[in-house]
Write an enzyme that holds these catalytic residues in place. Structure first.
Site, PDB file in Angstrom:
ATOM      1  N   GLU A  83      20.964  19.272   3.927  1.00  0.00           N
ATOM      2  CA  GLU A  83      20.698  20.157   2.780  1.00  0.00           C
ATOM      3  C   GLU A  83      21.092  21.567   3.132  1.00  0.00           C
ATOM      4  O   GLU A  83      21.300  22.389   2.246  1.00  0.00           O
ATOM      5  CB  GLU A  83      19.201  20.089   2.418  1.00  0.00           C
ATOM      6  CG  GLU A  83      18.799  20.901   1.200  1.00  0.00           C
ATOM      7  CD  GLU A  83      18.494  22.362   1.479  1.00  0.00           C
ATOM      8  OE1 GLU A  83      18.230  23.099   0.533  1.00  0.00           O
ATOM      9  OE2 GLU A  83      18.516  22.784   2.656  1.00  0.00           O
ATOM     10  N   CYS A 115      16.668  15.878   0.753  1.00  0.00           N
ATOM     11  CA  CYS A 115      16.237  15.177   1.976  1.00  0.00           C
ATOM     12  C   CYS A 115      16.712  13.727   2.034  1.00  0.00           C
ATOM     13  O   CYS A 115      16.401  13.013   2.986  1.00  0.00           O
ATOM     14  CB  CYS A 115      14.713  15.235   2.090  1.00  0.00           C
ATOM     15  SG  CYS A 115      14.083  16.912   2.024  1.00  0.00           S
ATOM     16  N   HIS A 237       9.373   9.636   3.914  1.00  0.00           N
ATOM     17  CA  HIS A 237       9.850  11.015   4.085  1.00  0.00           C
ATOM     18  C   HIS A 237       8.616  11.908   4.257  1.00  0.00           C
ATOM     19  O   HIS A 237       7.639  11.769   3.523  1.00  0.00           O
ATOM     20  CB  HIS A 237      10.671  11.435   2.873  1.00  0.00           C
ATOM     21  CG  HIS A 237      10.952  12.903   2.834  1.00  0.00           C
ATOM     22  ND1 HIS A 237      11.447  13.570   3.933  1.00  0.00           N
ATOM     23  CD2 HIS A 237      10.784  13.837   1.869  1.00  0.00           C
ATOM     24  CE1 HIS A 237      11.574  14.855   3.629  1.00  0.00           C
ATOM     25  NE2 HIS A 237      11.172  15.044   2.383  1.00  0.00           N
ATOM     26  N   ASN A 274       9.149  20.091   8.726  1.00  0.00           N
ATOM     27  CA  ASN A 274      10.068  19.359   7.863  1.00  0.00           C
ATOM     28  C   ASN A 274      11.491  19.473   8.398  1.00  0.00           C
ATOM     29  O   ASN A 274      11.984  20.575   8.632  1.00  0.00           O
ATOM     30  CB  ASN A 274       9.986  19.916   6.434  1.00  0.00           C
ATOM     31  CG  ASN A 274      10.647  18.997   5.411  1.00  0.00           C
ATOM     32  OD1 ASN A 274      11.224  17.976   5.766  1.00  0.00           O
ATOM     33  ND2 ASN A 274      10.553  19.370   4.148  1.00  0.00           N
TER      34      ASN A 274
HETATM   35  N1  COA Z   1      -9.404  22.696   4.940  1.00  0.00           N
HETATM   36  C1  COA Z   1      -8.852  21.480   4.681  1.00  0.00           C
HETATM   37  N2  COA Z   1      -7.985  21.255   3.652  1.00  0.00           N
HETATM   38  C2  COA Z   1      -7.682  22.300   2.861  1.00  0.00           C
HETATM   39  C3  COA Z   1      -8.237  23.568   3.058  1.00  0.00           C
HETATM   40  C4  COA Z   1      -9.146  23.761   4.160  1.00  0.00           C
HETATM   41  N3  COA Z   1      -9.687  24.941   4.412  1.00  0.00           N
HETATM   42  N4  COA Z   1      -7.742  24.391   2.098  1.00  0.00           N
HETATM   43  C5  COA Z   1      -6.908  23.651   1.325  1.00  0.00           C
HETATM   44  N5  COA Z   1      -6.893  22.380   1.780  1.00  0.00           N
HETATM   45  C6  COA Z   1      -6.095  21.259   1.270  1.00  0.00           C
HETATM   46  C7  COA Z   1      -6.053  21.154  -0.238  1.00  0.00           C
HETATM   47  O1  COA Z   1      -7.173  20.463  -0.754  1.00  0.00           O
HETATM   48  C8  COA Z   1      -4.753  20.376  -0.420  1.00  0.00           C
HETATM   49  O2  COA Z   1      -4.953  19.016  -0.124  1.00  0.00           O
HETATM   50  P1  COA Z   1      -4.777  17.900  -1.258  1.00  0.00           P
HETATM   51  O3  COA Z   1      -3.382  18.076  -1.807  1.00  0.00           O
HETATM   52  O4  COA Z   1      -4.925  16.616  -0.521  1.00  0.00           O
HETATM   53  O5  COA Z   1      -5.823  18.177  -2.273  1.00  0.00           O
HETATM   54  C9  COA Z   1      -3.865  20.910   0.698  1.00  0.00           C
HETATM   55  O6  COA Z   1      -4.743  21.515   1.644  1.00  0.00           O
HETATM   56  C10 COA Z   1      -2.851  21.934   0.248  1.00  0.00           C
HETATM   57  O7  COA Z   1      -3.530  22.929  -0.474  1.00  0.00           O
HETATM   58  P2  COA Z   1      -2.893  23.570  -1.785  1.00  0.00           P
HETATM   59  O8  COA Z   1      -3.832  24.569  -2.327  1.00  0.00           O
HETATM   60  O9  COA Z   1      -2.401  22.475  -2.679  1.00  0.00           O
HETATM   61  O10 COA Z   1      -1.642  24.297  -1.090  1.00  0.00           O
HETATM   62  P3  COA Z   1      -0.533  25.212  -1.697  1.00  0.00           P
HETATM   63  O11 COA Z   1      -0.678  25.374  -3.154  1.00  0.00           O
HETATM   64  O12 COA Z   1      -0.528  26.451  -0.874  1.00  0.00           O
HETATM   65  O13 COA Z   1       0.855  24.428  -1.418  1.00  0.00           O
HETATM   66  C11 COA Z   1       2.451  22.682  -1.153  1.00  0.00           C
HETATM   67  C12 COA Z   1       0.993  23.130  -0.898  1.00  0.00           C
HETATM   68  C13 COA Z   1       2.689  21.328  -0.515  1.00  0.00           C
HETATM   69  C14 COA Z   1       2.708  22.579  -2.653  1.00  0.00           C
HETATM   70  C15 COA Z   1       3.407  23.746  -0.515  1.00  0.00           C
HETATM   71  O14 COA Z   1       3.238  23.744   0.876  1.00  0.00           O
HETATM   72  C16 COA Z   1       4.859  23.520  -0.846  1.00  0.00           C
HETATM   73  O15 COA Z   1       5.350  23.947  -1.889  1.00  0.00           O
HETATM   74  N6  COA Z   1       5.618  22.863   0.089  1.00  0.00           N
HETATM   75  C17 COA Z   1       7.033  22.645  -0.069  1.00  0.00           C
HETATM   76  C18 COA Z   1       7.368  21.519  -1.047  1.00  0.00           C
HETATM   77  C19 COA Z   1       7.152  20.164  -0.498  1.00  0.00           C
HETATM   78  O16 COA Z   1       7.172  19.963   0.695  1.00  0.00           O
HETATM   79  N7  COA Z   1       6.987  19.172  -1.408  1.00  0.00           N
HETATM   80  C20 COA Z   1       6.745  17.802  -1.010  1.00  0.00           C
HETATM   81  C21 COA Z   1       7.480  16.764  -1.789  1.00  0.00           C
HETATM   82  S1  COA Z   1       9.213  16.772  -1.417  1.00  0.00           S
END
Ligand code: COA
Length: 387
Positions: A83, A115, A237, A274
């Protein structure tokens, strides 16, 4: 079965970047509970390339030992999946071809679909080998996952490469013929040509990943794929390892089969971060290194590339696979990475991309076997580090 001639992954190698960033330190500097990253995302660290490393140097580091061990006989094709390509026209494989001193009788081409690209390379390689079983194909997955500083995606960055030798009568994994595919046009993750960091709708990408998982599994079954209860493990993945945990839970619910614990597939990705196209194959190495009881067992593969394509397929682990792998290699490589303090990581993140309109000579930073030496007349110069 793939027909008269079993075809699949004969051997594979992993490489990563020179640096490592601790997510607990990143959380501390951002005033976030570290468990959000460690537990919530299931990530501990991420690899980061040095200034003089990129997808080509990591790919070369993964490919050179494969060629050294297995030779070049029958290798007529290299599929380089990424990518994070370094040129809009020239295949990253063309740079790699020169860097490794390969003969002219090898076609090299770059494959792109977020990916997913290396899975397309694997299936295309199998097709070439089915036509002529004397041929062997190198499928290389190499990526640097970059998101903006202070964005939600930042803790899910990473870097890594996997080089795979695909052949008839493979020593590691025979890939079975049925494959399920699920393609939709969706803007969940993408990177316009003028950007070095990805744009992502994270929540949408999670939904799309899960919809593609069940969609591709159903297509796999409809095309003669094995029943879920025959799977000894499933490689997903892993953009972050919690995503794979969500996936196995969703697939168990969808099939009504309590699928196996896939924690052993996550160890290396949890520490590399990743690696986009390489991630599912890093998960494979993690599993093979952790589990000595897989000979003759079927494992599922779920490859997902945003945008999006999901593909579900399966393979049979070959007897003797443990002798082929040096299980200490990847842990030693991960332990050898140089830790980056957060301030240094942020500086490297902001200076790692450079324009091609002026010549650059990069200082030697990496101790990896190959490095990016600079840019001359707009073209990237690669070299073996010892030279
Ligand atoms: N202790 C334990 N877990 C915690 C926590 C804490 N103090 N605070 C938050 N969490 C958990 C949340 O509950 C959530 O888990 P869940 O999804 O099982 O409910 C997780 O941590 C992530 O929290 P969230 O608030 O959703 O994170 P975010 O909005 O900051 O972003 C992603 C998370 C994945 C969307 C972000 O990292 C992202 O955009 N990543 C890139 C895209 C990607 O990889 N996509 C995957 C498909 S290809």
């Amino acid at each position: 079965m793939t027909g008269a001639t079993p075809i699949g992954i004969h051997d594979l190698r992993v490489a990563t970047g020179a640096h490592v960033v601790e997510l607990s330190e990143l959380a501390d500097t951002q005033g976030i509970d570290p468990n959000k990253f460690l537990v919530g995302l299931g990530q501990q660290q991420f690899s980061m390339p040095a200034h003089d490393e990129d997808i080509v140097t990591m790919a070369a580091a993964a490919t050179a030992p494969l060629i050294e061990k297995h030779g070049l006989d029958g290798i007529r094709t290299i599929f380089f999946a990424t990518e994070s390509g370094v040129d809009q026209s020239k295949s990253a494989g063309a740079f790699l071809h020169a860097l490794l001193g390969l003969p002219t009788g090898i076609r090299v081409v770059e494959l792109k679909q977020a990916c997913y690209g290396a899975t397309a390379g694997l299936q295309a390689a199998i097709g070439l080998i089915a036509r002529d079983p004397r041929e062997r194909v190198l499928v290389i997955a190499s990526d640097v996952a970059r998101y903006d500083l202070d964005s939600a995606g930042e803790p899910t960055q990473g870097a890594g490469a996997v080089a795979m030798l695909i052949s008839a009568d493979p020593a590691l994994i025979e890939i079975e013929a049925p494959a399920g595919i699920h393609t939709t046009d969706i803007d969940d993750f993408w990177r316009p040509n003028d950007r070095s960091t990805a744009l992502v709708d994270g929540k949408l990408s999670i939904q799309a990943y899960l919809a593609s998982l069940t969609g591709s599994f159903d297509d796999y079954r409809a095309r003669g794929g094995a029943e879920a209860d025959t799977l000894a493990s499933v490689l997903m993945h892993q953009p972050f390892t919690k995503m794979a945990a969500k996936g196995i839970k969703a697939l168990s619910a969808h099939t009504g089969v309590e699928l196996p614990d896939i924690t052993p597939t996550m160890e290396y990705n949890r520490r590399m971060g990743n690696s986009y196209t390489a991630s599912i194959f890093v998960a494979l190495v993690s599993l093979l290194d952790a589990d000595a009881e897989l000979a003759g067992r079927r494992i599922g593969f779920y490859s997902y590339g945003s945008g999006s394509i999901g593909e579900f397929f399966s393979g049979i682990v070959q007897p003797g696979y443990r002798e082929l792998r040096a299980a200490e290699d990847v842990p030693a490589m991960l332990a050898a990475r140089e830790p980056l303090a957060i301030a240094d990581y942020r500086e490297l993140h902001e200076t790692t991309e450079f324009a091609s309109d002026r010549d650059i000579v990069l200082p030697v930073t990496t101790s990896a076997p190959f490095r990016l030496a600079g840019v001359t007349g707009g073209a990237r110069d690669y070299t073996a580090t010892a030279v």
